[in-house]
Design a protein around this motif. Structure first.
Motif, mmCIF file in Angstrom:
data_model
loop_
_atom_site.group_PDB
_atom_site.id
_atom_site.type_symbol
_atom_site.label_atom_id
_atom_site.label_comp_id
_atom_site.label_asym_id
_atom_site.label_seq_id
_atom_site.Cartn_x
_atom_site.Cartn_y
_atom_site.Cartn_z
ATOM 1 N N TRP A 203 -22.276 88.543 26.974
ATOM 2 C CA TRP A 203 -21.722 87.841 28.279
ATOM 3 C C TRP A 203 -21.524 89.004 29.541
ATOM 4 O O TRP A 203 -21.929 88.850 30.370
ATOM 5 N N ALA A 204 -20.912 90.150 28.848
ATOM 6 C CA ALA A 204 -20.873 91.472 29.630
ATOM 7 C C ALA A 204 -22.346 91.746 30.324
ATOM 8 O O ALA A 204 -22.283 92.153 31.500
ATOM 9 N N MET A 205 -23.073 91.811 29.331
ATOM 10 C CA MET A 205 -24.309 92.263 29.706
ATOM 11 C C MET A 205 -25.094 91.480 30.853
ATOM 12 O O MET A 205 -25.654 91.822 31.993
ATOM 13 N N GLU A 206 -24.931 90.112 30.547
ATOM 14 C CA GLU A 206 -25.620 89.110 31.568
ATOM 15 C C GLU A 206 -24.927 88.879 32.762
ATOM 16 O O GLU A 206 -25.526 88.906 33.949
ATOM 17 N N LYS A 207 -23.680 89.381 32.934
ATOM 18 C CA LYS A 207 -22.915 89.223 34.035
ATOM 19 C C LYS A 207 -22.662 90.279 34.989
ATOM 20 O O LYS A 207 -22.515 90.505 36.113
ATOM 21 N N THR A 208 -22.426 91.532 34.167
ATOM 22 C CA THR A 208 -22.401 92.939 34.872
ATOM 23 C C THR A 208 -23.425 94.044 34.443
ATOM 24 O O THR A 208 -23.456 95.006 35.189
ATOM 25 N N GLY A 209 -24.268 93.646 33.693
ATOM 26 C CA GLY A 209 -25.556 94.652 33.111
ATOM 27 C C GLY A 209 -24.956 95.689 32.359
ATOM 28 O O GLY A 209 -25.457 96.757 31.913
ATOM 29 N N GLU A 210 -23.614 95.702 31.904
ATOM 30 C CA GLU A 210 -23.044 96.797 31.046
ATOM 31 C C GLU A 210 -23.120 95.922 29.661
ATOM 32 O O GLU A 210 -22.938 94.888 29.572
ATOM 33 N N ARG A 214 -15.839 96.923 28.983
ATOM 34 C CA ARG A 214 -15.209 98.445 28.701
ATOM 35 C C ARG A 214 -14.031 98.244 29.117
ATOM 36 O O ARG A 214 -13.510 97.708 30.176
ATOM 37 N N ASP A 215 -12.819 98.428 28.144
ATOM 38 C CA ASP A 215 -11.801 98.405 28.280
ATOM 39 C C ASP A 215 -11.109 96.890 28.665
ATOM 40 O O ASP A 215 -9.991 96.830 28.925
ATOM 41 N N GLY A 216 -11.903 96.162 28.249
ATOM 42 C CA GLY A 216 -11.596 94.744 28.573
ATOM 43 C C GLY A 216 -11.290 94.436 30.063
ATOM 44 O O GLY A 216 -10.742 93.426 30.446
ATOM 45 N N ALA A 217 -11.866 95.082 30.771
ATOM 46 C CA ALA A 217 -11.598 95.133 32.236
ATOM 47 C C ALA A 217 -11.954 93.477 32.841
ATOM 48 O O ALA A 217 -11.384 92.997 33.871
ATOM 49 N N LEU A 218 -13.312 93.225 32.326
ATOM 50 C CA LEU A 218 -13.718 91.800 32.784
ATOM 51 C C LEU A 218 -12.891 90.612 32.455
ATOM 52 O O LEU A 218 -12.356 90.136 33.109
ATOM 53 N N ALA A 219 -12.435 90.737 31.024
ATOM 54 C CA ALA A 219 -11.586 89.683 30.591
ATOM 55 C C ALA A 219 -10.090 89.594 31.141
ATOM 56 O O ALA A 219 -9.685 88.816 31.302
ATOM 57 N N GLY A 220 -9.631 91.163 31.357
ATOM 58 C CA GLY A 220 -8.577 91.314 31.897
ATOM 59 C C GLY A 220 -8.380 90.678 33.410
ATOM 60 O O GLY A 220 -7.191 90.470 33.800
ATOM 61 N N GLY A 221 -9.268 90.564 34.086
ATOM 62 C CA GLY A 221 -9.128 89.783 35.329
ATOM 63 C C GLY A 221 -9.547 88.372 35.498
ATOM 64 O O GLY A 221 -9.490 87.662 36.414
ATOM 65 N N GLY A 222 -9.509 87.722 34.206
ATOM 66 C CA GLY A 222 -9.635 86.192 34.196
ATOM 67 C C GLY A 222 -8.620 85.534 33.246
ATOM 68 O O GLY A 222 -7.594 86.171 32.808
ATOM 69 N N ARG A 248 -25.046 86.560 13.290
ATOM 70 C CA ARG A 248 -24.782 87.090 14.674
ATOM 71 C C ARG A 248 -25.025 86.003 15.702
ATOM 72 O O ARG A 248 -24.409 85.728 16.568
ATOM 73 N N PHE A 249 -26.093 85.069 15.525
ATOM 74 C CA PHE A 249 -26.212 83.867 16.377
ATOM 75 C C PHE A 249 -25.754 82.492 15.906
ATOM 76 O O PHE A 249 -26.113 81.547 16.117
ATOM 77 N N SER A 250 -24.506 82.436 15.017
ATOM 78 C CA SER A 250 -24.097 81.170 14.351
ATOM 79 C C SER A 250 -23.437 80.384 15.490
ATOM 80 O O SER A 250 -22.958 79.567 15.375
ATOM 81 N N PHE A 251 -22.768 81.299 16.524
ATOM 82 C CA PHE A 251 -22.091 80.789 17.787
ATOM 83 C C PHE A 251 -22.699 80.927 18.975
ATOM 84 O O PHE A 251 -23.463 82.135 19.230
ATOM 85 N N SER A 252 -22.599 80.020 19.921
ATOM 86 C CA SER A 252 -23.444 80.217 21.254
ATOM 87 C C SER A 252 -22.462 80.270 22.421
ATOM 88 O O SER A 252 -21.402 79.526 22.271
ATOM 89 N N PRO A 253 -22.570 80.945 23.393
ATOM 90 C CA PRO A 253 -21.643 80.999 24.572
ATOM 91 C C PRO A 253 -22.059 79.894 25.669
ATOM 92 O O PRO A 253 -21.492 79.954 26.650
ATOM 93 N N GLU A 254 -22.760 79.027 25.094
ATOM 94 C CA GLU A 254 -23.215 77.876 25.724
ATOM 95 C C GLU A 254 -21.943 77.275 26.870
ATOM 96 O O GLU A 254 -22.148 76.839 27.812
ATOM 97 N N ALA A 261 -17.393 84.734 35.539
ATOM 98 C CA ALA A 261 -17.575 86.022 34.634
ATOM 99 C C ALA A 261 -16.284 86.456 34.035
ATOM 100 O O ALA A 261 -16.123 86.699 32.902
ATOM 101 N N PRO A 262 -15.173 86.673 34.814
ATOM 102 C CA PRO A 262 -13.929 87.043 34.194
ATOM 103 C C PRO A 262 -13.326 85.975 33.324
ATOM 104 O O PRO A 262 -12.674 86.397 32.148
ATOM 105 N N ASP A 263 -13.289 84.795 33.758
ATOM 106 C CA ASP A 263 -12.757 83.401 32.837
ATOM 107 C C ASP A 263 -13.616 83.251 31.395
ATOM 108 O O ASP A 263 -13.068 83.070 30.704
ATOM 109 N N GLY A 264 -15.076 83.574 31.728
ATOM 110 C CA GLY A 264 -15.931 83.335 30.360
ATOM 111 C C GLY A 264 -15.520 84.656 29.508
ATOM 112 O O GLY A 264 -15.315 84.432 28.220
ATOM 113 N N ALA A 265 -15.358 85.736 29.901
ATOM 114 C CA ALA A 265 -14.837 86.900 29.042
ATOM 115 C C ALA A 265 -13.485 86.743 28.641
ATOM 116 O O ALA A 265 -13.478 86.990 27.082
ATOM 117 N N ALA A 266 -12.636 86.317 29.417
ATOM 118 C CA ALA A 266 -11.025 85.998 28.705
ATOM 119 C C ALA A 266 -11.334 84.848 27.754
ATOM 120 O O ALA A 266 -10.645 85.048 26.666
#
Length: 371
Positions: A203-210, A214-222, A248-254, A261-266
């Motif tokens: 999710w982080a790669m798709e939304k931020t390119g990272e 890192r440090d939960g910054a994306l999830a922390g804002g959601g 690894r692919f047993s679950f999907s972020p669909e 982006a922040p709410d999805g990460a959270a």
């Protein structure tokens, strides 16, 4: 005591952990030097392509070229990681008795008695000049076990070496989450709990390119979407009793695609935490403490959520003097020694295999390749 070097590359696809330990393959463990080698972008891309190819690879078909190419590059990367660790530790190949080479899991289908970890053990042995044990999971899966998790016997040895006498749950948050419960009598129960970092990383790669949050910054804002979380947890895996394991692919972020982006990460972070908490319902009693290892413990948002959900007692592996980033690499050094000695690598209580199961394939170094 045998000096062994372990190599671990997890489902997070971040890089190679390499660690040296001295062990008898039982309760004696002395950690040594360790290092981490991040994948180059092109290596990560090759492995990602291999994972995609593995999704449609049937047992009666030859290995897809995408996987074969990734395996060649991956083996060389591991040889370079061995050389780097030896150089940093000022050791020679002759100072190491055995390398435990986990490989990279590209496919894990224990229900079809099939699991594939790429990595050319014979080539690695020749490139490094050190005997190599690889293919740790196949014998377990062929015998009807889940083939995972394989680290619990090492977790038990660590708990013993730390002098722990109370029950403890060792929670590993890598690409996939898993838990080892060590009872007061030394009994072991282990199983995969659900997603670890993989969904969050993707999710982080798709939304931020990272490649990580890192440090939960994306999830922390959601904010956690509780309705989505409830639907994510409505999966038959969570109700199934252990032993159980995941791909690894047993679950999907669909289900989080419509979120910010922040709410999805959270929400995905909360999914990892809730899966761990739900899994602990399968262990007897309440562990006295929860020791967290793996990359997930570096995410303060995840750790805070986990501490709240488990009502305290959550501590990083370092609080016990363990090296939380190195435990899985150390474990495959430990398992390589056990393999050399014909000792079991898995038990009925850890993978569901019918009886204690040895495993691993030994490759002698022979002539060293220098180019």
């Amino acid at each position: 005591m045998i000096r062994a070097l372990g190599l671990m590359s997890g489902t997070s696809l971040d890089g190679i952990d390499a660690a040296i330990i001295e062990t008898d393959g039982e309760g004696a463990v002395r950690p040594g030097p360790s290092t981490f080698v991040a994948y180059k972008p092109e290596e990560r891309k090759l492995l990602s392509l291999a994972l995609e190819a593995a999704k449609v690879w049937e047992p009666d078909e030859p290995m897809p070229e995408e996987i074969a190419e990734a395996e060649r590059h991956f083996t060389l990367a591991n040889a370079l990681a061995v050389r780097q660790l030896l150089a940093e530790a000022e050791l020679k190949p002759g100072d190491i008795s055995i390398v435990g080479f986990h490989g990279q899991t590209v496919l894990h289908q224990p229900e079809r008695r099939r699991t594939v970890q790429i990595g050319l053990g014979d080539v690695l042995a020749r490139l490094t000049g050190i005997d190599v044990v690889n293919d740790f999971r196949s014998a377990d899966v062929a015998a009807g076990g889940q083939g995972a998790p394989l680290v619990p016997l090492y977790h038990q040895a660590l708990a013993k070496s730390a002098g722990l006498t109370e029950s403890v749950a060792i929670v590993n948050i890598g690409g996939v989450g898993n838990v080892t419960y060590v009872g007061t009598d030394g009994s072991l129960i282990a199983f995969d709990t659900g997603p670890g970092n993989a969904l969050i990383d993707d999710w982080a790669m798709e939304k931020t390119g990272e490649p990580v949050d890192r440090d939960g910054a994306l999830a922390g804002g959601g904010e956690v979407d509780m309705d989505v979380l409830e639907r994510l947890m409505d999966h038959p895996f969570f109700e199934a009793p252990p032993p159980k394991s995941l791909d690894r692919f047993s679950f999907s972020p669909e289900m989080v695609k419509h979120l910010s982006a922040p709410d999805g990460a959270a929400t995905l972070t909360a999914f990892t935490v809730e899966a761990i908490a739900r899994g602990l319902a399968h262990v007897p009693g309440v562990p006295s403490r929860f020791v967290v290892c793996g990359g997930g413990r570096h995410n303060p948002v995840l750790m805070s959520m986990l501490n709240k959900r488990l009502q305290g007692g959550v501590l990083p592996a370092e609080d016990l003097g363990w090296r939380g980033d190195d435990i899985e690499a150390e474990a495959f050094a430990y398992l390589a020694v056990r393999s050399l000695r014909g000792m079991p690598l898995s038990l009925p209580g850890t993978t569901g295999v019918p009886e204690p199961m040895p495993g691993g394939r030994l490759h002698r170094a022979g002539k060293v390749l220098t180019d």
